[in-house]
Design an enzyme around this catalytic site. Structure first.
Site, PDB file in Angstrom:
ATOM      1  N   GLN A 127       0.844  -1.201   0.000  1.00 39.94           N
ATOM      2  CA  GLN A 127       0.000   0.000   0.000  1.00 39.94           C
ATOM      3  C   GLN A 127       0.873   1.243   0.000  1.00 39.94           C
ATOM      4  O   GLN A 127       1.859   1.337   0.731  1.00 39.94           O
ATOM      5  CB  GLN A 127      -0.906   0.002   1.232  1.00 39.94           C
ATOM      6  CG  GLN A 127      -1.730   1.271   1.413  1.00 39.94           C
ATOM      7  CD  GLN A 127      -1.035   2.313   2.276  1.00 39.94           C
ATOM      8  OE1 GLN A 127      -0.194   1.980   3.103  1.00 39.94           O
ATOM      9  NE2 GLN A 127      -1.368   3.577   2.080  1.00 39.94           N
ATOM     10  N   TYR A 129       0.743   5.685  -0.102  1.00 43.67           N
ATOM     11  CA  TYR A 129      -0.008   6.936  -0.006  1.00 43.67           C
ATOM     12  C   TYR A 129       0.415   7.898  -1.115  1.00 43.67           C
ATOM     13  O   TYR A 129       1.511   7.790  -1.670  1.00 43.67           O
ATOM     14  CB  TYR A 129       0.269   7.630   1.339  1.00 43.67           C
ATOM     15  CG  TYR A 129      -0.351   6.976   2.535  1.00 43.67           C
ATOM     16  CD1 TYR A 129      -1.726   6.996   2.733  1.00 43.67           C
ATOM     17  CD2 TYR A 129       0.443   6.359   3.502  1.00 43.67           C
ATOM     18  CE1 TYR A 129      -2.301   6.409   3.853  1.00 43.67           C
ATOM     19  CE2 TYR A 129      -0.117   5.771   4.628  1.00 43.67           C
ATOM     20  CZ  TYR A 129      -1.489   5.803   4.788  1.00 43.67           C
ATOM     21  OH  TYR A 129      -2.048   5.224   5.899  1.00 43.67           O
ATOM     22  N   ARG A 164      -8.370  12.732  15.069  1.00 39.47           N
ATOM     23  CA  ARG A 164      -8.733  11.596  15.914  1.00 39.47           C
ATOM     24  C   ARG A 164      -8.595  12.015  17.372  1.00 39.47           C
ATOM     25  O   ARG A 164      -7.507  11.979  17.947  1.00 39.47           O
ATOM     26  CB  ARG A 164      -7.856  10.397  15.565  1.00 39.47           C
ATOM     27  CG  ARG A 164      -8.046   9.988  14.106  1.00 39.47           C
ATOM     28  CD  ARG A 164      -6.950   9.090  13.582  1.00 39.47           C
ATOM     29  NE  ARG A 164      -7.057   8.954  12.125  1.00 39.47           N
ATOM     30  CZ  ARG A 164      -6.115   8.427  11.358  1.00 39.47           C
ATOM     31  NH1 ARG A 164      -4.997   7.967  11.893  1.00 39.47           N
ATOM     32  NH2 ARG A 164      -6.288   8.358  10.050  1.00 39.47           N
ATOM     33  N   LYS A 251      -7.704   2.697  -3.314  1.00 41.55           N
ATOM     34  CA  LYS A 251      -8.369   2.520  -2.015  1.00 41.55           C
ATOM     35  C   LYS A 251      -8.915   3.849  -1.499  1.00 41.55           C
ATOM     36  O   LYS A 251      -8.187   4.845  -1.455  1.00 41.55           O
ATOM     37  CB  LYS A 251      -7.389   1.943  -0.994  1.00 41.55           C
ATOM     38  CG  LYS A 251      -7.989   1.656   0.377  1.00 41.55           C
ATOM     39  CD  LYS A 251      -6.938   1.043   1.296  1.00 41.55           C
ATOM     40  CE  LYS A 251      -7.536   0.610   2.622  1.00 41.55           C
ATOM     41  NZ  LYS A 251      -7.936   1.759   3.465  1.00 41.55           N
ATOM     42  N   HIS A 275     -11.793   4.425   5.235  1.00 45.66           N
ATOM     43  CA  HIS A 275     -10.603   4.357   6.085  1.00 45.66           C
ATOM     44  C   HIS A 275     -10.966   3.906   7.503  1.00 45.66           C
ATOM     45  O   HIS A 275     -10.368   4.332   8.485  1.00 45.66           O
ATOM     46  CB  HIS A 275      -9.897   5.716   6.138  1.00 45.66           C
ATOM     47  CG  HIS A 275      -8.407   5.631   6.144  1.00 45.66           C
ATOM     48  ND1 HIS A 275      -7.641   5.798   5.020  1.00 45.66           N
ATOM     49  CD2 HIS A 275      -7.527   5.388   7.146  1.00 45.66           C
ATOM     50  CE1 HIS A 275      -6.361   5.681   5.326  1.00 45.66           C
ATOM     51  NE2 HIS A 275      -6.267   5.415   6.616  1.00 45.66           N
TER      52      HIS A 275
END
EC number: 1.1.-.-
Length: 379
Positions: A127, A129, A164, A251, A275
């Site tokens: 994966q 970014y 978060r 994704k 996500h």
């Protein structure tokens, strides 16, 4: 404690991990509404039970991007997995290989690409970014290809990091975060010895390899946050499509128009994902977004889905909604934190058993026979 589901592994992980690590994997963005909806909206999809359908055998195997999988499940990319168990990405890759599925390695893994792939005879997925530092991106792609990796998962739903709130309260960030993490580690000696001492180095393996210097948790928050690129567009990704010769999976798709853009771009697959509810709170759950996306692009590319999947029943629900397969993230990290490689293997066995039961009782003998008719409509 007795382990019979991913929920049990979550509780076991909570007991073992320092709070800053548990809440980092367990939490979501803002007030966590979307994170909760991911789970609740899947649970609200009623499976359509059928009887006397002559389901003598059930085959849960499938093929994704010309790769045979024992079941339509892939371990999702999760940053810092190596902080949840000693060399956690390596243990997860071995568990995935043993159960006949791939692991997707995160850009910000603790263990570098080469270490993880060397531990598994099965090619992992990688994966990446969208980052401002194109040199890092090119370096990571070159190293992944040289290691034998052929599946690229390109995450596009993180032009900026989500807020978060839990992280500030738990010690992952916020005032005196480093001191709070040290105190928490001391209060969790089993983790501190097994992972904190014996699991070193605790750096971002792929970033360290590129920068030729050690990295740490501050770099995870700092370097990564500074490198997200909100100015990126589809045209800016063309060099990656040209550079990467294997399947490329986008994704972070939640809208049918973005799914159509992915088809036009030439993506081999998409992952319907929010996500895990960790980016923008208040968006659709993956379960609710999936049907419209499947209606728009089914047959044009491979459709995968993640976010909220906690059981084999959820896998069946996602496939009935139009997915070709799923990725699981939190569920496998809970199991990894609780019991290492053996925990992930057992979790995957539980998923497989749950899938077989659900398919038998809905009259599906193979993945291909799971359809919208496997769900009760109109609820």
């Amino acid at each position: 404690m007795i382990i019979s589901s991913s929920t049990d592994y979550r509780e076991a992980a909570r007991r073992r991990l320092p709070p800053f690590l548990f809440h980092y994997i367990d939490g979501g963005a803002y007030s966590e509404h979307t994170m909760r909806r991911n789970i609740d909206d899947l649970a609200d999809l009623a499976l359509r039970q059928r009887v006397l359908k002559s389901v003598g055998t059930v085959d849960i195997s499938t093929t994704l991007f010309d790769e045979e999988l024992a079941m339509p499940v892939v371990l999702a990319p999760v940053g810092l997995t190596g902080m949840y168990a000693r060399r956690g990405e390596v243990q997860a890759a071995r568990a995935a290989e043993k159960k006949g599925i791939p692991l997707t390695l995160s850009t910000v893994s603790v263990c570098p690409i080469e270490e993880v792939q060397a531990a598994s005879n099965r090619p992992i997925w990688f994966q990446l970014y969208v980052l401002r530092d194109r040199g890092f991106m090119k370096n990571a792609l070159e190293r992944a290809w040289a290691a034998g990796i052929r599946k690229l998962v390109f995450t596009v739903d993180m032009p900026v990091p989500g807020a978060r709130y839990r992280d500030a309260h738990s010690g992952m960030s916020g005032p005196n975060a480093s001191l709070r993490r040290i105190i928490q580690a001391v209060m969790h000696p089993t983790w501190a010895i097994d992972v904190g001492l014996l699991g070193k180095p605790h750096d971002l393996g792929n970033v360290s390899a590129y920068r030729q210097q050690k990295t740490n948790l501050a770099d995870y928050v700092g370097w990564l946050g500074e490198n997200f690129d909100p100015s990126i567009g589809w045209k800016d990704l063309e060099w990656i499509r040209d550079f990467w010769k294997g399947p490329m999976i986008i994704k972070g798709i939640l809208d049918p128009e973005d799914a159509k853009d992915a088809v036009r771009f030439g993506a081999d697959g998409i992952i319907v994902s929010n996500h895990g509810g960790r980016q923008l709170d208040g968006v659709l759950s993956s379960a609710r977004a999936l049907p419209a996306i499947a209606a728009a692009v089914k047959g044009d590319l491979t459709i995968l889905a993640d976010s909220g999947i906690r059981s084999g029943l959820d896998v069946v629900r996602m496939i009935a909604q139009g997915a070709d397969g799923v990725l699981i993230g939190r569920a496998f990290v809970y199991a990894l934190a609780a019991a290492g490689q053996a925990g992930v293997e057992n979790l995957l066995d539980l998923f497989a058993k749950e899938m077989r039961v659900a398919m038998t009782l809905t009259g599906a003998r193979s993945i291909a026979e799971i359809s919208p008719d496997s769900l009760v409509r109109g609820l």
